[in-house]
Design a protein around this motif. Structure first.
Motif, mmCIF file in Angstrom:
data_model
loop_
_atom_site.group_PDB
_atom_site.id
_atom_site.type_symbol
_atom_site.label_atom_id
_atom_site.label_comp_id
_atom_site.label_asym_id
_atom_site.label_seq_id
_atom_site.Cartn_x
_atom_site.Cartn_y
_atom_site.Cartn_z
ATOM 1 N N VAL A 124 22.441 17.617 -5.208
ATOM 2 C CA VAL A 124 23.094 18.680 -4.187
ATOM 3 C C VAL A 124 23.762 19.788 -5.226
ATOM 4 C CG1 VAL A 124 25.174 18.668 -2.865
ATOM 5 C CG2 VAL A 124 23.800 16.916 -2.799
ATOM 6 N N SER A 125 23.576 21.008 -4.549
ATOM 7 C CA SER A 125 24.322 22.292 -5.279
ATOM 8 C C SER A 125 25.604 22.252 -4.241
ATOM 9 C CB SER A 125 23.624 23.499 -5.025
ATOM 10 O OG SER A 125 24.173 24.501 -5.685
ATOM 11 N N ILE A 126 26.724 22.011 -5.018
ATOM 12 C CA ILE A 126 27.925 22.403 -4.511
ATOM 13 C C ILE A 126 28.540 23.493 -4.768
ATOM 14 C CG2 ILE A 126 30.264 21.292 -4.059
ATOM 15 C CD1 ILE A 126 29.227 18.605 -4.871
ATOM 16 N N ILE A 127 28.701 24.658 -4.012
ATOM 17 C CA ILE A 127 29.470 25.958 -4.274
ATOM 18 C C ILE A 127 30.772 25.649 -3.983
ATOM 19 C CG2 ILE A 127 29.233 28.344 -3.395
ATOM 20 C CD1 ILE A 127 26.593 27.120 -4.631
ATOM 21 N N ARG A 128 31.466 26.196 -4.827
ATOM 22 C CA ARG A 128 33.068 26.286 -5.124
ATOM 23 C C ARG A 128 33.479 27.425 -5.501
ATOM 24 N NH1 ARG A 128 35.290 21.201 -4.341
ATOM 25 N NH2 ARG A 128 34.027 19.349 -4.985
ATOM 26 N N ILE A 129 34.905 27.702 -5.091
ATOM 27 C CA ILE A 129 35.739 28.733 -5.476
ATOM 28 C C ILE A 129 36.492 28.459 -6.544
ATOM 29 C CG2 ILE A 129 37.399 30.499 -4.847
ATOM 30 C CD1 ILE A 129 36.631 30.037 -1.888
ATOM 31 N N TYR A 130 36.399 29.203 -7.689
ATOM 32 C CA TYR A 130 37.398 28.766 -8.807
ATOM 33 C C TYR A 130 38.598 29.892 -8.851
ATOM 34 C CZ TYR A 130 34.031 25.617 -10.269
ATOM 35 O OH TYR A 130 33.153 24.402 -10.472
ATOM 36 N N THR A 131 39.556 29.436 -9.137
ATOM 37 C CA THR A 131 40.817 30.343 -9.248
ATOM 38 C C THR A 131 41.671 29.805 -10.486
ATOM 39 O OG1 THR A 131 42.372 28.963 -7.978
ATOM 40 C CG2 THR A 131 40.940 30.617 -6.858
ATOM 41 N N ARG A 132 42.593 30.695 -10.855
ATOM 42 C CA ARG A 132 43.601 30.379 -11.890
ATOM 43 C C ARG A 132 44.368 29.082 -11.208
ATOM 44 N NH1 ARG A 132 43.044 35.643 -12.669
ATOM 45 N NH2 ARG A 132 44.520 36.222 -10.887
ATOM 46 N N ALA A 133 44.634 28.191 -12.158
ATOM 47 C CA ALA A 133 45.192 26.877 -11.936
ATOM 48 C C ALA A 133 46.507 26.869 -11.099
ATOM 49 C CB ALA A 133 45.241 25.801 -12.914
ATOM 50 N N ASP A 134 47.100 28.089 -11.396
ATOM 51 C CA ASP A 134 48.522 28.201 -10.968
ATOM 52 C C ASP A 134 48.577 29.085 -9.969
ATOM 53 O OD1 ASP A 134 47.805 30.330 -12.448
ATOM 54 O OD2 ASP A 134 49.568 30.403 -13.522
ATOM 55 N N ASP A 135 47.597 29.422 -9.197
ATOM 56 C CA ASP A 135 47.299 30.312 -8.001
ATOM 57 C C ASP A 135 46.828 29.567 -6.821
ATOM 58 O OD1 ASP A 135 46.949 32.087 -6.134
ATOM 59 O OD2 ASP A 135 45.337 33.348 -7.291
ATOM 60 N N ASP A 136 47.641 29.210 -5.836
ATOM 61 C CA ASP A 136 47.256 28.485 -4.717
ATOM 62 C C ASP A 136 47.011 29.278 -3.538
ATOM 63 O OD1 ASP A 136 49.686 29.109 -4.126
ATOM 64 O OD2 ASP A 136 50.504 26.762 -3.955
ATOM 65 N N ILE A 138 44.403 31.017 -2.785
ATOM 66 C CA ILE A 138 43.006 31.018 -2.344
ATOM 67 C C ILE A 138 42.450 29.724 -2.356
ATOM 68 C CG2 ILE A 138 40.573 31.791 -3.186
ATOM 69 C CD1 ILE A 138 42.069 34.034 -4.960
ATOM 70 N N GLN A 139 42.000 29.413 -0.987
ATOM 71 C CA GLN A 139 41.568 28.007 -0.717
ATOM 72 C C GLN A 139 39.916 28.280 -0.115
ATOM 73 O OE1 GLN A 139 42.865 25.184 -1.717
ATOM 74 N NE2 GLN A 139 44.133 26.265 -2.835
ATOM 75 N N THR A 140 40.078 29.225 0.585
ATOM 76 C CA THR A 140 38.810 29.526 1.421
ATOM 77 C C THR A 140 38.081 30.780 1.284
ATOM 78 O OG1 THR A 140 39.678 30.235 3.327
ATOM 79 C CG2 THR A 140 39.662 27.833 3.242
ATOM 80 N N LEU A 141 37.117 31.072 1.771
ATOM 81 C CA LEU A 141 36.390 32.440 1.771
ATOM 82 C C LEU A 141 37.176 33.364 2.337
ATOM 83 C CD1 LEU A 141 32.482 31.795 2.331
ATOM 84 C CD2 LEU A 141 33.632 32.278 0.340
ATOM 85 N N VAL A 221 38.923 25.126 -6.167
ATOM 86 C CA VAL A 221 39.923 24.747 -4.789
ATOM 87 C C VAL A 221 39.365 23.401 -4.461
ATOM 88 C CG1 VAL A 221 40.158 27.254 -4.631
ATOM 89 C CG2 VAL A 221 38.133 25.881 -3.260
ATOM 90 N N GLU A 222 39.959 22.857 -3.657
ATOM 91 C CA GLU A 222 39.624 21.324 -3.115
ATOM 92 C C GLU A 222 38.365 21.203 -2.340
ATOM 93 O OE1 GLU A 222 41.652 17.685 -0.929
ATOM 94 O OE2 GLU A 222 42.928 19.382 -1.548
ATOM 95 N N GLU A 223 38.347 22.005 -1.518
ATOM 96 C CA GLU A 223 37.035 21.835 -0.707
ATOM 97 C C GLU A 223 35.917 22.888 -1.133
ATOM 98 O OE1 GLU A 223 36.407 19.643 1.971
ATOM 99 O OE2 GLU A 223 38.611 18.811 1.217
ATOM 100 N N PRO A 224 34.664 22.321 -0.963
ATOM 101 C CA PRO A 224 33.744 23.303 -1.400
ATOM 102 C C PRO A 224 33.284 24.256 -0.280
ATOM 103 C CG PRO A 224 32.724 20.947 -0.676
ATOM 104 C CD PRO A 224 34.141 20.994 -0.816
ATOM 105 N N VAL A 225 32.726 25.298 -0.677
ATOM 106 C CA VAL A 225 32.463 26.425 0.234
ATOM 107 C C VAL A 225 31.126 25.888 1.130
ATOM 108 C CG1 VAL A 225 31.881 28.945 0.569
ATOM 109 C CG2 VAL A 225 33.636 28.236 -0.968
#
Length: 277
Positions: A124-136, A138-141, A221-225
């Motif tokens: 499975v290829s799981i596409i995720r968004i990565y952000t700075r850990a202290d920046d909440d 951004i969670q979705t596209l 981010v918690e949920e994959p795109v």
């Protein structure tokens, strides 16, 4: 069943013979398993954790162990594994040098016209968004609108994903920056340093290991795109082998070995995710 892991520099005589000609030439009927047909298959040589050469100089990784498990489950075939780059793998399956190849490949209509695919996906290829850990923020596209997204390769999978989003949201566009993305370490370092606000990329290509090794302030981010199934890809003339792979892959899924392999190499059961396409 005896396993044969071969690199380009140490091909056996059987492998050299297998490299010549079509799918029939590729098969070696006189394998060490008696009646088993020996075929050569390929994985990428530097795609950790899918397939790579480890510190002991041995071919290792998720797909390497997967193919060995399939080899054990299938009595009528024996697999010689060769590690090559992605281009050589593609050429090899086209010319009949390889019965099938790995590489975390997607199935699409164009490929299905040229190759065979098992009925069951093996990864499975799981596409995720990565952000700075202290920046909440951004969670979705949706949250990427107005943000600086790390550059993506034109016409690549992530480019297509973001383009599809923009087509579906004409009044809220993601600014898609095109260009060389750099290697994974460069991408995450740029995010850590504030050059970009987010990266969109597959998570199962060693992302967590890179972030930890570089001690970066980066997190997914918690949920994959998006969650895409990936497959082994067979030469068009390998119908019998496809039938055997279908049985073996289903067996590995049902007895939990695919999930266990995923836990080992990715730290989670990738097969728990619902496919989004």
């Amino acid at each position: 069943m005896f396993k044969k892991l071969t690199g380009l520099a140490i091909m056996s005589t059987a492998l050299v013979l297998a490299a010549c000609g079509n799918g029939e030439d590729m098969a070696d009927e006189s394998s060490s398993n008696g009646d088993a047909t020996t075929v050569t298959v390929a994985v990428e040589n530097a795609s950790n954790p899918l397939s790579f050469t480890n510190e002991n100089g041995e071919l290792d990784g998720y797909e390497v162990e997967l193919i060995n498990l399939l080899d054990e489950a299938i009595d009528s075939y024996e697999f010689n594994i060769e590690s090559v780059d992605a281009e050589a793998a593609q050429v090899g399956v086209d010319t009949g040098k390889y019965a099938f190849i790995g590489g975390g490949l997607f199935k699409n209509s164009e490929r299905e016209e040229m190759y065979l695919f098992p009925e069951e996906h093996t990864g499975v290829s799981i596409i995720r968004i990565y952000t700075r850990a202290d920046d909440d923020s951004i969670q979705t596209l949706d949250d990427l609108v107005g943000k600086t997204v790390h550059p993506v390769t034109p016409n690549g999978g992530i480019f297509n994903l973001l383009t599809d989003y923009n087509e579906a949201h004409p009044d809220a566009q993601i600014d898609i920056q095109l260009g060389e993305s750099g290697n994974f370490a460069q991408r995450f370092q740029a995010l850590n340093d504030g050059v970009s606000d987010a990266i969109v990329m597959p998570s199962n290509l060693g992302a967590e290991e890179i972030i930890t090794e570089l001690n970066l302030n980066v997190a997914p981010v918690e949920e994959p795109v998006q969650v895409n199934p990936t497959y082994l890809m067979l030469a068009q003339d390998q119908d019998d082998l496809k039938t055997e792979l279908d049985k073996a892959i289903n067996e590995l899924r049902e007895n939990g070995e695919l999930s266990a392999l995923s836990e080992k190499w990715y730290g989670e059961d990738m097969f728990q995710y619902e496919i989004t396409e």
